[in-house]
Scaffold this active site. Structure first.
Site, PDB file in Angstrom:
ATOM      1  N   TYR A   1      -4.741  -1.761   1.239  1.00  0.00           N
ATOM      2  CA  TYR A   1      -5.114  -0.346   1.181  1.00  0.00           C
ATOM      3  C   TYR A   1      -6.524  -0.326   0.597  1.00  0.00           C
ATOM      4  CZ  TYR A   1      -0.221   1.129   1.896  1.00  0.00           C
ATOM      5  OH  TYR A   1       1.032   1.363   2.407  1.00  0.00           O
TER       6      TYR A   1
ATOM      7  N   PRO B   1       0.923   9.905   5.693  1.00  0.00           N
ATOM      8  CA  PRO B   1       1.449   8.556   5.901  1.00  0.00           C
ATOM      9  C   PRO B   1       1.144   7.538   4.790  1.00  0.00           C
ATOM     10  CG  PRO B   1      -0.419   8.956   7.356  1.00  0.00           C
ATOM     11  CD  PRO B   1      -0.117  10.256   6.687  1.00  0.00           C
TER      12      PRO B   1
ATOM     13  N   TYR C   1       6.464   2.784  -4.561  1.00  0.00           N
ATOM     14  CA  TYR C   1       6.283   2.174  -3.243  1.00  0.00           C
ATOM     15  C   TYR C   1       7.570   1.484  -2.782  1.00  0.00           C
ATOM     16  CZ  TYR C   1       3.515   0.007   0.504  1.00  0.00           C
ATOM     17  OH  TYR C   1       2.999  -0.355   1.721  1.00  0.00           O
TER      18      TYR C   1
ATOM     19  N   HIS D   1       7.843  -8.154   1.795  1.00  0.00           N
ATOM     20  CA  HIS D   1       6.534  -8.169   1.139  1.00  0.00           C
ATOM     21  C   HIS D   1       6.735  -7.925  -0.350  1.00  0.00           C
ATOM     22  CE1 HIS D   1       3.484  -7.734   4.620  1.00  0.00           C
ATOM     23  NE2 HIS D   1       4.585  -8.281   5.070  1.00  0.00           N
TER      24      HIS D   1
ATOM     25  N   LYS E   1       6.250   6.810   3.138  1.00  0.00           N
ATOM     26  CA  LYS E   1       7.479   7.356   2.570  1.00  0.00           C
ATOM     27  C   LYS E   1       8.353   8.092   3.590  1.00  0.00           C
ATOM     28  CE  LYS E   1       7.849   5.976  -1.514  1.00  0.00           C
ATOM     29  NZ  LYS E   1       8.024   4.642  -0.939  1.00  0.00           N
TER      30      LYS E   1
HETATM   31  C1  DHB Z   1       2.147   1.257   7.820  1.00  0.00           C
HETATM   32  C2  DHB Z   1       1.968   2.632   7.771  1.00  0.00           C
HETATM   33  C3  DHB Z   1       1.798   3.265   6.573  1.00  0.00           C
HETATM   34  O1  DHB Z   1       1.649   4.602   6.514  1.00  0.00           O
HETATM   35  C4  DHB Z   1       1.752   2.541   5.390  1.00  0.00           C
HETATM   36  O2  DHB Z   1       1.528   3.189   4.215  1.00  0.00           O
HETATM   37  C5  DHB Z   1       1.940   1.191   5.437  1.00  0.00           C
HETATM   38  C6  DHB Z   1       2.129   0.547   6.652  1.00  0.00           C
HETATM   39  C7  DHB Z   1       2.317   0.581   9.119  1.00  0.00           C
HETATM   40  O3  DHB Z   1       2.393   1.259  10.139  1.00  0.00           O
HETATM   41  O4  DHB Z   1       2.370  -0.658   9.150  1.00  0.00           O
END
Ligand code: DHB
Length: 390
Positions: free
Chosen positions: A202, A291, A383, A76, A295
């Site tokens: 997001y 989450p 990121y 990505h 990270k």
């Molecule tokens: C996923 C989980 C995340 O916490 C994130 O920031 C991006 C993707 C996932 O499970 O696809």
């Protein structure tokens, strides 16, 4: 009868950190034993996050063709930040010339386990650690699935045993760290549907945060902000789609049967000590991040890379300098990742008591990121992951 095992490095926990560490040690000719209380099947089917930093993928490349991150996973080159009903793309390639890979953690685990077993690694499932004893010959007291005691005597013990770490007590004692709770959680779903978007979204909305992620052409992963005490059974499928859809205004989600639901709790934690004597902590045993920004596993892999180099110097050349430096060196990245995860979380979620001022300030913050080359670059750099050797 007690089973006694002797090895150079005893690794508690066969998650990404423990397995990657055993691989890096083996590359340097250092033998290790990895134990985990779970079965192989449980490890390989636990649903976790899906984003790998570029450096994580590069380190996985060193296990050879067993790593399917580049073949089955998807590169990505950006994400979308959505707020005020509009999407704004953060272009990683343009901002920092790096990328991430969407490849779920349980697939990474399948690859690592297959590679470790093929290499003849002593990998024991269903073995529960009860305690760690430090000393010149540290020991792990454990028991197997039948309750038979297993004693592992090693030159070094590593706790890669997750947020409920047993090894942590031997390193950080009971007064063990710095932490923060958040007044919300994520409701995660897996569904059978085509992707709603090619890249991750997001999304901040007045109703809270949502994340649109993917798994494959036919399976999608999505999350929406919820109360930490939410009961996953309390929602019908139609209600779940409704909750998700209202948090991504301006995007039409492609719906399908939901076959998995879970609630992810949010917590930030860093243990006060990462090493004591001949015991060290890596990954979730040492720290937890919320989450948002994915990270967790990437940080675990970064710890392991440092610790592997430190153990090579210590065990092969009796040079303890890198080991002494490990807590400070690892902490720098850990706190950068803590900040990034906290920042993404706060910038995107709506707290239950948010005022009109709070909401408008948050939109101002989001605008200052997406409308600035430097704001986008900070997000993209964090990121995709700071360089591993820095
Ligand atoms: C996923 C989980 C995340 O916490 C994130 O920031 C991006 C993707 C996932 O499970 O696809």
């Amino acid at each position: 009868m007690t089973t006694t095992v002797r090895t150079r490095v005893a690794i508690i926990g066969a998650g990404p950190a423990g397995l990657m560490l055993s691989h890096l040690l083996a590359q340097a000719g250092i033998e290790s034993v990895v134990i985990d209380q779970r079965t192989r099947d449980e490890i390989e089917s636990t649903i976790r996050a899906g984003i790998l930093e570029q450096g994580t993928v590069e380190l996985l490349d060193t296990i050879g063709p067993a790593s399917r991150a580049r073949t089955v996973g998807h590169r990505h080159d950006g994400i979308e930040l959505r707020f005020d009903g509009e999407g704004h793309r953060i272009d990683f390639a343009e901002s920092v010339g790096r990328a991430v890979w969407l490849y779920p953690q349980h697939e990474v685990l399948k690859d690592l386990i297959a590679a470790r077993l093929a290499a003849g690694q002593d990998l024991r499932f269903g073995v529960t650690a009860d305690g760690v004893e430090d000393g010149d010959h540290p020991r792990v007291h454990a028991r197997d699935a039948d309750g038979v005691p297993v004693e592992i005597e090693a030159d070094f013990v590593v706790g890669s045993d997750g947020s409920r770490s047993v090894a942590r007590a031997a390193v950080a004692g009971s007064r063990n760290g710095s932490f923060r709770e958040y007044p919300f959680a994520w409701f995660g779903i897996l569904c059978e549907a085509p992707p709603s978007s090619e890249e991750l979204i997001y999304s901040n909305s007045p109703d809270g945060f949502a994340l649109v992620s993917q798994r494959s052409a036919t399976v999608q992963r999505m999350y929406f902000q919820c109360d930490p005490d939410t009961d996953t059974a309390a929602f019908s499928e139609a209600q779940l789609w409704d909750e998700l859809q209202k948090r991504v205004p301006g995007t039409t989600l492609r719906e399908g049967p939901i076959f998995q639901r879970d609630v992810l709790r949010f917590r930030s934690f860093v243990a006060n000590e990462l090493r004591r004597g001949r015991v060290a902590l890596v990954g979730d045993a040492a720290h937890t991040v919320p989450p948002t920004g994915a990270k967790g596993m990437n940080l675990a892999i970064a710890d392991v890379r440092l610790l592997a180099a430190a153990l090579r110097a210590f065990l092969l050349e009796s040079d303890e300098r890198l080991l002494d430096a490990y807590p400070d060196t690892a902490s720098r990245r850990i706190w950068k990742a803590q900040h990034f995860s906290w920042w993404m979380t706060n910038m995107l979620h709506v707290t239950p008591d948010a005022t009109d001022f709070d909401r408008r300030r948050q939109l101002g913050e989001l605008r200052s990121v997406v409308e600035s080359e430097h704001g986008r670059a900070y997000l993209a750099e964090a990121y995709c992951g700071w360089p591993l050797d820095a």
